[in-house]
Design an enzyme around this catalytic site. Structure first.
Site, PDB file in Angstrom:
ATOM      1  N   THR A 175       0.787  -1.233  -0.001  1.00  0.00           N
ATOM      2  CA  THR A 175       0.014  -0.254   0.062  1.00  0.00           C
ATOM      3  C   THR A 175       0.894   1.254   0.138  1.00  0.00           C
ATOM      4  OG1 THR A 175      -1.260   1.302   1.561  1.00  0.00           O
ATOM      5  CG2 THR A 175      -0.114  -0.554   2.476  1.00  0.00           C
ATOM      6  N   ASP A 176       0.244   2.512  -0.602  1.00  0.00           N
ATOM      7  CA  ASP A 176       1.248   3.628  -0.426  1.00  0.00           C
ATOM      8  C   ASP A 176       1.258   3.895   1.085  1.00  0.00           C
ATOM      9  OD1 ASP A 176      -1.565   4.371  -0.042  1.00  0.00           O
ATOM     10  OD2 ASP A 176      -1.646   5.915  -1.768  1.00  0.00           O
ATOM     11  N   GLU A 177       0.284   3.571   1.964  1.00  0.00           N
ATOM     12  CA  GLU A 177       0.511   4.241   3.325  1.00  0.00           C
ATOM     13  C   GLU A 177       1.923   3.732   3.886  1.00  0.00           C
ATOM     14  OE1 GLU A 177      -3.161   3.237   5.635  1.00  0.00           O
ATOM     15  OE2 GLU A 177      -4.228   3.253   3.546  1.00  0.00           O
TER      16      GLU A 177
ATOM     17  N   TYR B 298      -1.526  -0.113  11.168  1.00  0.00           N
ATOM     18  CA  TYR B 298      -1.762  -1.080   9.872  1.00  0.00           C
ATOM     19  C   TYR B 298      -0.611  -0.648   8.889  1.00  0.00           C
ATOM     20  CZ  TYR B 298      -3.388  -1.469   4.989  1.00  0.00           C
ATOM     21  OH  TYR B 298      -3.127  -1.611   3.727  1.00  0.00           O
TER      22      TYR B 298
ATOM     23  N   LYS C  73       2.557  -3.294   7.112  1.00  0.00           N
ATOM     24  CA  LYS C  73       2.621  -3.387   6.107  1.00  0.00           C
ATOM     25  C   LYS C  73       4.194  -3.065   5.672  1.00  0.00           C
ATOM     26  CE  LYS C  73      -0.262  -4.515   3.201  1.00  0.00           C
ATOM     27  NZ  LYS C  73      -0.607  -5.772   2.666  1.00  0.00           N
TER      28      LYS C  73
END
Ligand code: NAD
Ligand code: TYD
Length: 356
Positions: A135-137, A160, A164
């Site tokens: 994810t870009d997060e 989260y 990741k």
């Protein structure tokens, strides 16, 4: 024929990926492994219940024995790891399960792929690949300008995104240390069919239809970069089949929108097409999410230039398709909100056990 071990294929993106791949490739086998947590829904997969190319196995990616059996039984060419705890709000209240599934589970899959694919030291079976769906997060938050590129330093803020990031680091480490053939994709926020209604878009659609309040965190001006889920599936397919080993690919379609814009767009669509009594009065600004990332924005130049990927669905079209899908699948939503979807898969499993 290629065999894919798809993890988390009863969740939102995994389900869409399974449908995408079965539609695109005639000669394919998908081993779909999902623990069926609250986010996994067997009802998503009813349309392919008789498709012999899709084999569903209920198992936890942390369960070495169960996953090893699949490596032994099937000649797996690709692992596509979607399985994850995926909701930021849940990670704030219960981070432990995020470490368990997202980090430990990924590590377990890496170990098994390495064990079953390695033919001699640092040499692997021809053509195999481990694709980590990230994810870009992991990049953290942007200010008003700039975009995330693949070289942006990893700077996660939520539990989260921290989990990741840790998973991505292990995937990269298995490539750097053991030469395991890997790719990592980092995609922006997805929307489309089968998304669990804890996430912004399906939650707002469902609440609007039921005249319930629409919770908007903080000032509603946090920005997400939205991508129609099918475009993400296309990117993953292209990276599996053409991505350079060891590389990271960012995936996004330059569709940055503030949250309040999304909420107002959904209200307007429902007001115009379904129920003219709904209005923006349903919007309720609520306490902000802790550590709420302000803005995400992907620079997708690398995947465009290297692999020729481009997003096919404009946001204005994708959001209408999405709202319409939820309108056409009201029972699907009702089964989730009532909890009946849980019983549904149990019944299906009892039946399978009887058949076996
Ligand atoms: P989701 O929560 O809808 O689905 C996750 C699936 O994984 C569920 O079916 C769940 O049952 C399964 N699962 C959870 N724990 C498991 C375990 N221990 N073993 C086996 N299966 C397990 O999530 P999603 O939105 O479909 O996201 C899929 C992947 O894509 C995740 O890795 C997420 O980080 C990533 N991603 C999501 C988005 C997004 O906008 N949704 C964007 C970029 C990347
Ligand atoms: P979400 O769909 O949870 O995805 P993510 O946190 O992974 O980006 O949230 C999208 C954005 O919408 C995020 O900025 C938080 C915000 N949001 C709300 O304002 N209200 C809500 O009820 C939810 C679930 C999210």
């Amino acid at each position: 024929m290629k065999t894919y071990l798809v993890t988390g294929g009863a969740g939102f993106i995994g389900t869409n990926f399974v449908y995408y791949m079965l539609k695109r490739y005639k000669d394919i086998r998908l081993i779909n492994v999902d623990a069926l947590t609250y986010a996994g829904n067997m009802e998503n997969l009813t349309d392919i219940k008789d498709d012999q190319r899709h084999i569903f196995v209920q198992a936890d990616i942390c369960d070495s024995e169960a996953i090893e059996k699949l490596f032994e039984k099937y000649d797996i060419d690709y692992v596509v790891n979607f399985a994850a705890e995926s909701h930021v709000d849940r990670s704030i209240t219960n981070p432990e399960i995020f470490v368990q599934t997202n980090v430990q589970g990924t590590l377990n899959l890496l170990n098994l792929a390495k064990k079953h694919w390695m033919v001699e030291d640092d040499v692997y079976k021809e053509g195999v690949k481990f694709l980590q769906v990230s994810t870009d997060e992991v990049y953290g938050s942007l200010q008003d300008t700039g975009y995330f590129t693949e070289t942006t330093p990893l700077c996660p803020h939520s539990p989260y995104s921290a989990s990741k990031t840790a998973a991505d680091c292990f995937v990269q480490a298995y490539h750097d240390t053991y030469k395991l053939p890997v790719n990592i994709t980092r995609c922006s926020n997805n929307y489309g069919p089968y998304q669990f209604p804890e996430k912004l878009i399906p939650l707002i659609i469902n609440n609007t239809l039921h005249h319930k309040q629409l919770p908007v965190y903080g000032d509603g001006m946090n920005i997400r970069d939205w991508l129609y889920v099918e475009d993400h599936c296309k990117a993953i397919d292209m990276v599996i089949n053409g991505g350079r080993i060891g590389e990271v690919y960012n995936v996004g379609g330059h569709n940055e929108r503030p949250n309040i814009f999304i909420v107002k767009t959904i209200i307007a669509y429902i007001k115009e097409n379904v129920d003219d009594s709904v209005s923006e009065a349903l919007i309720q600004y609520v306490e902000d999410r802790k550590g709420h990332d302000r803005r995400y924005g992907i620079d997708p130049s690398k995947i465009k230039e290297d692999l020729g990927w481009y997003p096919e669905t404009k946001f204005e079209d994708g959001i209408c398709l999405t709202i319409q899908w939820y309108l056409d699948h009201k029972k699907w939503m009702e089964h989730i909100t009532s909890g009946a979807y849980m019983e549904y898969y149990q019944a299906m499993y009892e039946k399978k056990a009887e058949d076996a």
